[in-house]
Design a protein around this motif. Structure first.
Motif, PDB file in Angstrom:
ATOM      1  N   ASN A   1       0.841  -1.190   0.000  1.00 24.26           N
ATOM      2  CA  ASN A   1       0.000   0.000   0.000  1.00 24.26           C
ATOM      3  C   ASN A   1       0.878   1.243   0.000  1.00 24.26           C
ATOM      4  O   ASN A   1       1.883   1.292   0.705  1.00 24.26           O
ATOM      5  CB  ASN A   1      -0.910   0.007   1.228  1.00 24.26           C
ATOM      6  CG  ASN A   1      -2.022  -1.015   1.122  1.00 24.26           C
ATOM      7  OD1 ASN A   1      -2.650  -1.149   0.082  1.00 24.26           O
ATOM      8  ND2 ASN A   1      -2.261  -1.747   2.199  1.00 24.26           N
TER       9      ASN A   1
ATOM     10  N   THR B   1      -6.658   4.727   8.418  1.00 21.62           N
ATOM     11  CA  THR B   1      -7.553   4.370   7.314  1.00 21.62           C
ATOM     12  C   THR B   1      -8.569   5.455   7.016  1.00 21.62           C
ATOM     13  O   THR B   1      -9.606   5.183   6.427  1.00 21.62           O
ATOM     14  CB  THR B   1      -8.294   3.061   7.641  1.00 21.62           C
ATOM     15  OG1 THR B   1      -9.042   3.227   8.862  1.00 21.62           O
ATOM     16  CG2 THR B   1      -7.331   1.908   7.782  1.00 21.62           C
TER      17      THR B   1
ATOM     18  N   LEU C   1      -9.933   5.645   3.604  1.00 20.76           N
ATOM     19  CA  LEU C   1      -9.356   4.500   2.902  1.00 20.76           C
ATOM     20  C   LEU C   1      -9.982   3.180   3.333  1.00 20.76           C
ATOM     21  O   LEU C   1      -9.437   2.115   3.019  1.00 20.76           O
ATOM     22  CB  LEU C   1      -7.837   4.429   3.141  1.00 20.76           C
ATOM     23  CG  LEU C   1      -6.997   5.536   2.499  1.00 20.76           C
ATOM     24  CD1 LEU C   1      -5.546   5.402   2.947  1.00 20.76           C
ATOM     25  CD2 LEU C   1      -7.102   5.490   0.986  1.00 20.76           C
ATOM     26  N   ASN C   2     -11.099   3.240   4.035  1.00 20.92           N
ATOM     27  CA  ASN C   2     -11.733   2.020   4.504  1.00 20.92           C
ATOM     28  C   ASN C   2     -13.191   1.985   4.041  1.00 20.92           C
ATOM     29  O   ASN C   2     -13.796   3.027   3.783  1.00 20.92           O
ATOM     30  CB  ASN C   2     -11.667   1.911   6.030  1.00 20.92           C
ATOM     31  CG  ASN C   2     -11.776   0.475   6.488  1.00 20.92           C
ATOM     32  OD1 ASN C   2     -11.510  -0.459   5.734  1.00 20.92           O
ATOM     33  ND2 ASN C   2     -12.172   0.274   7.738  1.00 20.92           N
TER      34      ASN C   2
ATOM     35  N   PRO D   1     -15.490  -4.950   2.248  1.00 19.34           N
ATOM     36  CA  PRO D   1     -14.373  -5.098   1.304  1.00 19.34           C
ATOM     37  C   PRO D   1     -14.654  -6.196   0.280  1.00 19.34           C
ATOM     38  O   PRO D   1     -15.502  -7.071   0.491  1.00 19.34           O
ATOM     39  CB  PRO D   1     -13.202  -5.493   2.212  1.00 19.34           C
ATOM     40  CG  PRO D   1     -13.854  -6.193   3.369  1.00 19.34           C
ATOM     41  CD  PRO D   1     -15.171  -5.489   3.582  1.00 19.34           C
TER      42      PRO D   1
ATOM     43  N   ARG E   1      -5.499  -1.406  -0.479  1.00 17.90           N
ATOM     44  CA  ARG E   1      -6.424  -0.287  -0.554  1.00 17.90           C
ATOM     45  C   ARG E   1      -6.188   0.560  -1.805  1.00 17.90           C
ATOM     46  O   ARG E   1      -5.056   0.651  -2.306  1.00 17.90           O
ATOM     47  CB  ARG E   1      -6.293   0.589   0.695  1.00 17.90           C
ATOM     48  CG  ARG E   1      -6.492  -0.196   1.988  1.00 17.90           C
ATOM     49  CD  ARG E   1      -6.348   0.685   3.232  1.00 17.90           C
ATOM     50  NE  ARG E   1      -6.369  -0.127   4.438  1.00 17.90           N
ATOM     51  CZ  ARG E   1      -7.477  -0.550   5.042  1.00 17.90           C
ATOM     52  NH1 ARG E   1      -8.650  -0.167   4.569  1.00 17.90           N
ATOM     53  NH2 ARG E   1      -7.429  -1.302   6.116  1.00 17.90           N
TER      54      ARG E   1
ATOM     55  N   VAL F   1     -11.277  -1.414  -1.112  1.00 11.56           N
ATOM     56  CA  VAL F   1     -10.517  -2.302  -0.232  1.00 11.56           C
ATOM     57  C   VAL F   1     -10.647  -3.722  -0.756  1.00 11.56           C
ATOM     58  O   VAL F   1     -11.758  -4.232  -0.922  1.00 11.56           O
ATOM     59  CB  VAL F   1     -11.004  -2.226   1.227  1.00 11.56           C
ATOM     60  CG1 VAL F   1     -10.208  -3.200   2.088  1.00 11.56           C
ATOM     61  CG2 VAL F   1     -10.856  -0.811   1.773  1.00 11.56           C
TER      62      VAL F   1
END
Length: 324
Positions: free
Chosen positions: A38, A195, A198-199, A203, A255, A272
């Motif tokens: 990442n 995160t 970024l979450n 996912p 991610r 994700v």
């Protein structure tokens, strides 16, 4: 790669070769080291990635950057040498010749070789990127403003039905991003990893060591599905289905984000990908395919209890009021 051939021509100071060597080592140190899958703050180079294909753009980028660094050192080095060593104040007198056949052949042939090499590497990379034959799994990705939908189509030759979900920004990041929320973005973490933005709530779960074909489209405007660790990105265009593939070799969480400006919340539709072992994926898929049990209605006696209690209260209240 071709610095030896280029560097043979032209006069230079005694220390020039050492300067070139030092700058070359510095450039390799900046972009040649391996980094985490990442992207990280301060990262200078592409990520090597975690797939069987991701090394292709990584190597091509390093080769192209190396060529640019060498050419830049030679061109600007020669320019600065000409300006300072052969300036008029030192009594330098310009030569009268205007053409040199040997030099012109050298600076024509070498760029042609460089371009052919880069074109071959890029074309071979695109050929591998577009070859989805032999895929063991298919996932449909659909972009929306501003979320992603994943539908599992097939796995190991068997069709998958009714396994799909929307994936959007997780609640913690969504609450933090609101104007005047007063929440700290640096406090949004999962397992110690920041995160913020970024979450997601759901996912995309995929197995490792499996060639996965992605069919990517959009429902409203152009989006772009981009996970750096996979080594590629693909535009999601309404009315168009683009296909590509990946084969992740290491389990983990990778991610990414939408890479095409798609509206006011473009920055809030992360991606994700959770890569797990084939055994864990089989268990996860089996759980997703289990039929959902229908809701059981409450017993009649339980449902009637509140009504009876309300009637009793209504009967007792007037009497209590009269006593007051």
């Amino acid at each position: 790669m071709t610095s030896g051939g280029i560097g043979r021509y032209g006069s230079r100071p005694k220390g020039f070769r050492h300067v070139v060597g030092a700058l070359g080592v510095l450039a390799l140190g900046l972009f040649g080291g391996t980094v985490q899958a990442n992207p990280e703050p301060g990262q200078l180079n592409l990520t090597p990635g975690v797939t069987t294909y991701s090394h292709v753009p990584y190597v091509l980028n390093n080769v192209a950057l190396g060529v640019c660094v060498v050419i830049g050192i030679l061109v600007f080095g020669a320019m600065f040498i000409a300006m300072f060593r052969f300036r008029k104040s030192r009594g330098a007198v310009a030569e009268k010749w205007s053409h040199n056949t040997t030099v012109e052949i050298i600076w024509t042939v070498i760029p042609i070789i460089i371009l052919i090499t880069l074109a071959w590497l890029a074309t071979d990379g695109l050929r591998q990127f577009s070859d989805t034959t032999g895929a063991q799994m298919t996932v449909k990705v659909t972009g929306y403003q501003w979320k992603w939908r994943y539908d599992y189509v097939d796995y190991e030759g068997k069709a998958i039905s009714n396994v799909g979900f929307m994936s959007k920004l997780d609640d913690q990041s969504n609450a933090t991003r609101q104007l005047n929320s007063g929440l700290d973005p640096y406090a949004v973490k999962v397992d110690g990893y920041n995160t913020y933005l970024l979450n997601v709530d759901h996912p995309l779960v995929v197995p490792i060591n499996t060639k996965i074909r992605f069919v990517i489209t959009a429902d409203d405007v152009i989006h772009s599905w981009f996970v750096p660790a996979l080594g590629w990105k693909m535009d999601a265009i309404p009315g168009v289905v683009n296909a590509t593939w990946t084969n992740i070799t290491e389990p983990g969480i990778y991610r990414g984000q939408c890479a095409e400006l798609c509206g006011q919340d473009h920055g809030f539709m992360p991606i994700v990908v959770k890569a797990v072992s084939k055994e864990d994926f089989a268990k996860w898929l089996a759980d997703q395919q289990k039929p959902v049990a229908p809701a059981v209605p409450a017993p009649a006696s339980t449902a009637a209890a509140p009504a009876q209690a309300a009637a009793t209260t209504a009967q007792v209240a007037p009497a209590h009021g009269t006593q007051g």
